[in-house]
Scaffold this motif. Structure first.
Motif, PDB file in Angstrom:
ATOM      1  N   THR A  31      62.765   7.151  28.345  1.00 36.01           N
ATOM      2  CA  THR A  31      64.232   7.029  28.118  1.00 36.01           C
ATOM      3  C   THR A  31      64.835   5.839  28.784  1.00 36.01           C
ATOM      4  OG1 THR A  31      65.047   8.595  29.714  1.00 36.01           O
ATOM      5  CG2 THR A  31      64.593   9.518  27.279  1.00 36.01           C
ATOM      6  N   THR A  32      64.067   4.921  29.395  1.00 36.83           N
ATOM      7  CA  THR A  32      64.597   3.965  30.124  1.00 36.83           C
ATOM      8  C   THR A  32      63.530   2.820  29.821  1.00 36.83           C
ATOM      9  OG1 THR A  32      63.267   4.475  32.148  1.00 36.83           O
ATOM     10  CG2 THR A  32      65.447   5.182  31.986  1.00 36.83           C
ATOM     11  N   LYS A  33      63.993   1.562  30.452  1.00 36.40           N
ATOM     12  CA  LYS A  33      63.220   0.425  29.931  1.00 36.40           C
ATOM     13  C   LYS A  33      61.815   0.242  30.781  1.00 36.40           C
ATOM     14  CE  LYS A  33      67.352  -2.689  29.680  1.00 36.40           C
ATOM     15  NZ  LYS A  33      68.057  -4.000  30.225  1.00 36.40           N
ATOM     16  N   LEU A  34      61.719   1.186  31.588  1.00 38.91           N
ATOM     17  CA  LEU A  34      60.255   1.413  32.435  1.00 38.91           C
ATOM     18  C   LEU A  34      59.308   1.475  31.395  1.00 38.91           C
ATOM     19  CD1 LEU A  34      59.117   1.629  34.979  1.00 38.91           C
ATOM     20  CD2 LEU A  34      59.223   4.240  34.708  1.00 38.91           C
ATOM     21  N   GLY A  35      59.586   2.276  30.216  1.00 41.45           N
ATOM     22  CA  GLY A  35      58.546   2.611  29.129  1.00 41.45           C
ATOM     23  C   GLY A  35      58.101   1.115  28.317  1.00 41.45           C
ATOM     24  N   LYS A  36      59.133   0.298  28.544  1.00 42.58           N
ATOM     25  CA  LYS A  36      58.825  -1.285  27.650  1.00 42.58           C
ATOM     26  C   LYS A  36      57.785  -1.861  28.370  1.00 42.58           C
ATOM     27  CE  LYS A  36      63.342  -1.238  25.715  1.00 42.58           C
ATOM     28  NZ  LYS A  36      64.499  -1.969  25.666  1.00 42.58           N
ATOM     29  N   TYR A  37      57.312  -1.546  29.831  1.00 44.54           N
ATOM     30  CA  TYR A  37      56.313  -2.721  30.320  1.00 44.54           C
ATOM     31  C   TYR A  37      55.262  -1.666  30.944  1.00 44.54           C
ATOM     32  CZ  TYR A  37      60.682  -5.326  30.458  1.00 44.54           C
ATOM     33  OH  TYR A  37      61.933  -5.796  29.933  1.00 44.54           O
ATOM     34  N   PRO A  38      54.619  -1.133  30.059  1.00 42.71           N
ATOM     35  CA  PRO A  38      53.246  -0.332  30.484  1.00 42.71           C
ATOM     36  C   PRO A  38      52.274  -1.021  31.404  1.00 42.71           C
ATOM     37  CG  PRO A  38      53.083  -0.769  28.296  1.00 42.71           C
ATOM     38  CD  PRO A  38      54.577  -1.199  28.492  1.00 42.71           C
ATOM     39  N   VAL A  39      52.088  -2.364  31.136  1.00 40.72           N
ATOM     40  CA  VAL A  39      51.009  -3.021  31.793  1.00 40.72           C
ATOM     41  C   VAL A  39      51.538  -3.391  33.093  1.00 40.72           C
ATOM     42  CG1 VAL A  39      49.761  -5.314  31.947  1.00 40.72           C
ATOM     43  CG2 VAL A  39      50.213  -4.003  29.651  1.00 40.72           C
ATOM     44  N   LEU A  40      52.689  -3.492  33.277  1.00 38.40           N
ATOM     45  CA  LEU A  40      53.306  -3.814  34.751  1.00 38.40           C
ATOM     46  C   LEU A  40      53.225  -2.620  35.606  1.00 38.40           C
ATOM     47  CD1 LEU A  40      54.720  -5.895  36.549  1.00 38.40           C
ATOM     48  CD2 LEU A  40      56.846  -5.083  35.549  1.00 38.40           C
ATOM     49  N   GLU A  41      53.751  -1.557  34.825  1.00 35.06           N
ATOM     50  CA  GLU A  41      53.694  -0.189  35.638  1.00 35.06           C
ATOM     51  C   GLU A  41      52.358   0.121  36.149  1.00 35.06           C
ATOM     52  OE1 GLU A  41      54.860   4.530  34.793  1.00 35.06           O
ATOM     53  OE2 GLU A  41      54.235   3.143  33.174  1.00 35.06           O
ATOM     54  N   VAL A  42      51.200   0.069  35.413  1.00 34.95           N
ATOM     55  CA  VAL A  42      50.038   0.127  35.777  1.00 34.95           C
ATOM     56  C   VAL A  42      49.542  -0.714  36.719  1.00 34.95           C
ATOM     57  CG1 VAL A  42      47.526   0.090  34.941  1.00 34.95           C
ATOM     58  CG2 VAL A  42      49.260   1.202  33.622  1.00 34.95           C
ATOM     59  N   ILE A  43      49.953  -2.108  36.778  1.00 34.61           N
ATOM     60  CA  ILE A  43      49.449  -2.980  37.956  1.00 34.61           C
ATOM     61  C   ILE A  43      50.072  -2.528  39.198  1.00 34.61           C
ATOM     62  CG2 ILE A  43      49.723  -5.235  38.558  1.00 34.61           C
ATOM     63  CD1 ILE A  43      47.355  -4.644  36.484  1.00 34.61           C
ATOM     64  N   VAL A  44      51.445  -2.385  39.167  1.00 33.28           N
ATOM     65  CA  VAL A  44      52.099  -2.012  40.155  1.00 33.28           C
ATOM     66  C   VAL A  44      51.581  -0.548  40.942  1.00 33.28           C
ATOM     67  CG1 VAL A  44      54.400  -1.244  41.145  1.00 33.28           C
ATOM     68  CG2 VAL A  44      54.406  -3.100  39.538  1.00 33.28           C
ATOM     69  N   VAL A  45      51.380   0.466  40.244  1.00 35.47           N
ATOM     70  CA  VAL A  45      50.703   1.616  40.849  1.00 35.47           C
ATOM     71  C   VAL A  45      49.394   1.519  41.211  1.00 35.47           C
ATOM     72  CG1 VAL A  45      49.988   3.899  40.097  1.00 35.47           C
ATOM     73  CG2 VAL A  45      52.463   3.010  39.397  1.00 35.47           C
ATOM     74  N   THR A  46      48.523   0.722  40.658  1.00 31.69           N
ATOM     75  CA  THR A  46      47.426   0.449  41.148  1.00 31.69           C
ATOM     76  C   THR A  46      47.477  -0.298  42.475  1.00 31.69           C
ATOM     77  OG1 THR A  46      46.354   0.259  38.902  1.00 31.69           O
ATOM     78  CG2 THR A  46      45.018  -0.664  40.580  1.00 31.69           C
ATOM     79  N   ALA A  47      48.179  -1.262  42.409  1.00 29.37           N
ATOM     80  CA  ALA A  47      48.443  -2.351  43.620  1.00 29.37           C
ATOM     81  C   ALA A  47      48.904  -1.365  44.700  1.00 29.37           C
ATOM     82  CB  ALA A  47      49.227  -3.388  43.633  1.00 29.37           C
ATOM     83  N   ILE A  48      49.793  -0.577  44.623  1.00 26.20           N
ATOM     84  CA  ILE A  48      50.209   0.275  45.690  1.00 26.20           C
ATOM     85  C   ILE A  48      48.970   1.481  46.037  1.00 26.20           C
ATOM     86  CG2 ILE A  48      51.909   2.336  46.184  1.00 26.20           C
ATOM     87  CD1 ILE A  48      53.995   0.886  44.365  1.00 26.20           C
ATOM     88  N   THR A  49      48.341   2.057  45.170  1.00 27.55           N
ATOM     89  CA  THR A  49      47.307   2.767  45.420  1.00 27.55           C
ATOM     90  C   THR A  49      46.381   2.182  46.123  1.00 27.55           C
ATOM     91  OG1 THR A  49      47.576   4.156  43.343  1.00 27.55           O
ATOM     92  CG2 THR A  49      45.579   4.474  44.281  1.00 27.55           C
ATOM     93  N   ALA A  50      45.816   0.889  45.951  1.00 32.53           N
ATOM     94  CA  ALA A  50      44.694   0.403  46.751  1.00 32.53           C
ATOM     95  C   ALA A  50      45.338  -0.080  47.995  1.00 32.53           C
ATOM     96  CB  ALA A  50      44.120  -0.992  45.860  1.00 32.53           C
ATOM     97  N   ILE A  51      46.416  -0.472  48.135  1.00 36.56           N
ATOM     98  CA  ILE A  51      46.937  -0.869  49.667  1.00 36.56           C
ATOM     99  C   ILE A  51      47.070   0.007  50.365  1.00 36.56           C
ATOM    100  CG2 ILE A  51      48.910  -1.896  50.787  1.00 36.56           C
ATOM    101  CD1 ILE A  51      49.575  -3.452  48.123  1.00 36.56           C
ATOM    102  N   ILE A  52      47.364   1.278  50.060  1.00 35.72           N
ATOM    103  CA  ILE A  52      47.693   2.467  50.861  1.00 35.72           C
ATOM    104  C   ILE A  52      46.012   3.006  51.230  1.00 35.72           C
ATOM    105  CG2 ILE A  52      48.628   4.724  51.240  1.00 35.72           C
ATOM    106  CD1 ILE A  52      51.012   3.808  49.717  1.00 35.72           C
ATOM    107  N   ALA A  53      45.511   3.224  49.906  1.00 32.87           N
ATOM    108  CA  ALA A  53      44.138   4.074  49.955  1.00 32.87           C
ATOM    109  C   ALA A  53      42.959   3.472  50.881  1.00 32.87           C
ATOM    110  CB  ALA A  53      43.316   4.090  48.775  1.00 32.87           C
ATOM    111  N   TYR A  54      42.971   2.156  51.125  1.00 33.68           N
ATOM    112  CA  TYR A  54      41.781   1.201  51.609  1.00 33.68           C
ATOM    113  C   TYR A  54      41.559   1.616  53.228  1.00 33.68           C
ATOM    114  CZ  TYR A  54      38.059  -2.039  52.947  1.00 33.68           C
ATOM    115  OH  TYR A  54      37.206  -2.508  53.558  1.00 33.68           O
ATOM    116  N   PRO A  55      42.772   1.707  53.977  1.00 34.51           N
ATOM    117  CA  PRO A  55      42.744   1.924  55.453  1.00 34.51           C
ATOM    118  C   PRO A  55      42.095   3.606  55.724  1.00 34.51           C
ATOM    119  CG  PRO A  55      44.678   1.016  54.930  1.00 34.51           C
ATOM    120  CD  PRO A  55      44.094   1.288  53.690  1.00 34.51           C
TER     121      PRO A  55
END
Length: 727
Positions: A329-353
């Motif tokens: 219902t918001t503009k978030l759904g219009k940027y699926p590629v950006l959402e995946v990239i952001v969530v992946t970056a956060i996951t990788a940054i926090i997960a590695y240590p």
């Protein structure tokens, strides 16, 4: 008209697309069943005419088993290939094998002649990226370089996955289970089980799991297997021309389908065993072998894990549905590629240590399930050993926890919080995403910590009354790995609301048949706790979020409303659009079709009597008129359309009439206006009806469609009736 009785009913010869359905429409189960019965009767009758026809009847009878064989072979092969590819690409984020770059870390080291058992995870042939690029294996610069390479590989895998899905197969996203359930119930979603979807989902599933995102591959593998089934069934006219025959599950599940499903599973298991993707010559992903039985006193912590699983399931479903609704219902759904990239970056940054989030989730669960033997090198097995111990390696007594266990405990606690939060935002993105493995990981981490706590409590306080009878000093009393397995089942049950099938799945994944009671106790407790906050599992919640027309057999309807309260037209609405049996022209029908969007029209004797004759589908009317204009001479806009056996009496100069009796359903399902809606809902569920006509003494009063039933059920549950409709 003289000779009118000799007019050709052109529908005596089939024409293209008759009997098919438009996209995003529900099939007519009763009609499909009737068509298959007629087809089978025709084949049986012809089989007596010649040897060739008899052979054709045998081929038709065996086609179902051939389809099952092909499905099992392809599904098993794809599952094995996906597992092997995921192992390699997951390890690729940390390093590469010099002897063969397609080897995973484990394969590389086990094929090396320089590998020792003590250092089996280290070998000269496997090099981390820091060793390969700057020739350093230790130090801050090596750590930072490995950290950056881990993040870059994760981002690359995720970007490729979301790009492939977005460009080539949008239906390849998600787990696929909500849509599969809806399709099996009779809903048409063209392309959802297509060849492109199969190919892209297989490739992107490997990419997203390898990227380290908090998702699994088990749910999407169901979608992949269904795509295999759709592909092979389309090769046989028995299934390709009958939508109901393709869906002999869900609403309609004959016994022969059970046997064929068993056969397909047998073939898939044999194929998977031949590939041996887990490297342990077993069919289970997390094989366990505990050497200590469980005790009755342990049921209490098992039930507590069930409570945790129910609470986690409720929290996850509510938060994930709220986030997915916000995405829609918001503009978030219009940027699926950006959402995946952001969530992946956060996951990788926090997960590695954290070593427990850096490794793949399947490896994490396997480590948490394992019992601590003498040969285990995990931090979770860093206990203080008695130097005088002479017990066999398979019967190691409980010991005090060492520094490694305490370090692992707080790392697991941090990993647990991280997994709980990140999975909420990961599930539902525009990439293939399963939920089984992340849910099991959450439960396994919680269970392992509880198990270690109970183990240390029993060791240091073995004289307490609850431990005195079964945990003597020097005995192997508590198995923390069992608690991890029970916790995994509890959390998976809390999210999916499965019980019996969940326990069976846990057997399949672990091979732990002797621990049926702890698993059952945890599964039932998690379901009771989760049901106290809401009856929907995660897949049913996503079905309702997307507005799919799915009538769940678990939903109870106890309101005292009648069919007349739900049928259309209601008071103040325009009268029901109907066809008469022999008084409307082709132009009248075309105008009615153009001005309305109904899926079909009741056929009555006349507008005055409203006596019901049958029901005609919109799509078949359009196709019939189109083909009649092309193939039958004399059909014009003024031609009378009739649904009777004999044409009506017409003036001599009238244009040729059009006979359409063959497309008329002469036995539409009807109920009286005083039928309780509880009965109507039950009929729609069990028969998979598309619509139901409402009559009184044979006179047509209205119509109830599947969407009308769903709207009414939502209204009775104090929900917005229009918010649940598929858009």
């Amino acid at each position: 008209m003289s000779g009118s009785g000799n007019l050709m009913d052109f529908l005596d010869e089939p024409f293209p697309d008759v009997g098919t359905y438009e996209d995003f429409h529900t099939i007519d189960w009763l009609r499909e069943k009737s068509r298959d019965t007629d087809r089978h009767r025709k084949i049986t009758s012809k089989s007596k005419e010649s040897i060739w026809e008899f052979i054709k009847s045998l081929l038709d009878a065996w086609s179902g088993w051939v389809v099952m064989l092909l499905i099992g072979l392809l599904a098993g092969t794809l599952a094995g290939v996906i597992d092997l590819a995921v192992d390699w690409m997951t390890d690729l984020k940390e390093g590469v094998c010099l002897s063969a770059f397609w080897y995973s870390h484990e394969q590389c080291c086990w094929t090396s002649n320089e590998t020792t058992f003590e250092d089996r995870d280290k070998c000269p042939l496997w090099q981390k990226w820091s060793e390969l690029l700057v020739n350093q294996s230790e130090g801050a610069s090596a750590y930072i370089l490995n950290y950056l390479m881990y993040i870059l590989w994760a981002l690359l895998f995720a970007f490729l996955a979301v790009s492939l899905v977005r460009v080539f197969a949008p239906y390849a996203c998600g787990s696929g289970i909500p849509e599969i359930k809806t399709i099996l119930s009779g809903f048409i979603i063209r392309g959802y089980l297509g060849k492109w979807t199969l190919l892209i989902k297989t490739v992107t599933l490997v990419l997203v799991v390898s990227s380290g995102l908090s998702l699994g591959k088990e749910g999407p593998l169901v979608h992949v297997a269904c795509c295999c089934g759709n592909f092979f069934s389309s090769l046989f006219s028995k299934y390709s021309k009958n939508e109901g025959k393709r869906r002999e599950v869900s609403y309609y599940f004959p016994l022969k389908t059970l046997w064929r499903s068993f056969f397909a599973a047998l073939v898939a298991a044999f194929t998977l065993r031949s590939i041996n993707p887990f490297g342990n010559s077993r069919l289970v992903l997390f094989y366990v072998e505990y050497h200590t039985p469980w005790y009755m006193a342990e049921l209490f912590p098992f039930i507590l894990l069930g409570v945790f699983g129910g609470l986690w399931g409720t929290l996850f479903i509510r938060c994930n549905i709220a986030w997915c609704r916000r995405r829609k219902t918001t503009k978030l759904g219009k940027y699926p590629v950006l959402e995946v990239i952001v969530v992946t970056a956060i996951t990788a940054i926090i997960a590695y240590p954290n070593p427990y989030t850096r490794q793949s989730t399947s490896e994490l669960i396997s480590e948490l399930f394992n019992d601590c033997g003498a040969l285990e090198s995990s931090q979770l097995c860093d206990y203080i050993n008695d130097p005088n111990m002479t017990r066999p390696v398979d019967d190691i007594p409980d010991r005090p926890a060492g520094i490694g266990v305490y370090t692992a405990m707080w790392q697991l606690a941090l990993a647990l919080v991280f997994k709980i939060v990140i999975t909420i935002f990961t599930f539902g993105m525009k990439i293939p995403s399963g939920l089984f493995i992340p849910s099991m990981a959450v439960g396994a981490m919680a269970g392992r910590m509880v198990g270690i706590g109970v183990e240390q409590l029993a060791y240091h306080h073995h004289d307490w009354i609850i431990f005195r009878n079964w945990c003597r000093p020097g005995a192997d009393c508590v198995t923390p790995g069992l608690y991890a397995m029970v916790g995994a089942a509890a959390c998976l049950g809390g999210v999916t609301r499965m019980t019996v099938s969940l326990v069976v799945i846990m057997f399949e994944l672990t091979g732990g048949l002797e621990y049926i009671v702890p698993l059952m106790a945890a599964a039932v407790t998690s379901k009771w706790v989760a049901d106290a906050f809401g009856k929907e599992g995660i897949y049913e919640a996503h079905i309702h979020l997307n507005g799919y027309p799915f009538l769940d057999v678990k939903d109870e309807f106890t309101h005292r409303t009648l069919a007349t309260d739900v049928m259309r037209p209601r008071r103040g609405e325009p009268p029901l659009s109907v066809l008469t049996q022999d008084s409307m022209t082709v132009e009248d029908v075309e105008t009615l079709i153009k001005e309305t969007d109904y899926n079909g029209f009741p056929v009555v004797v006349s507008r005055d009597s409203e006596r019901l004759i049958g029901f005609a589908q919109r799509r078949e009317l359009i196709l019939a008129i189109k083909n009649a204009r092309q193939r039958q001479e004399g059909i014009v806009s003024n031609s009378i359309m009739y649904f009777t056996e004999e044409p009506p009496e017409l003036p001599a100069n009238s244009p040729h009439p059009l006979k359409l009796r063959r497309i008329l359903n002469l036995s539409p399902f009807t109920v009286t206006d005083h039928t309780p809606m509880e009965t109507v809902v039950d009929i729609f569920r069990k028969l998979g009806l598309r619509q139901c006509l409402v009559t009184r003494s044979g006179r047509l009063l209205g119509i109830i469609t599947k969407k009308d039933v769903l709207r009414h059920m939502a209204q009775m549950a104090n929900q917005d009736p229009e918010s649940i409709m598929f858009n």
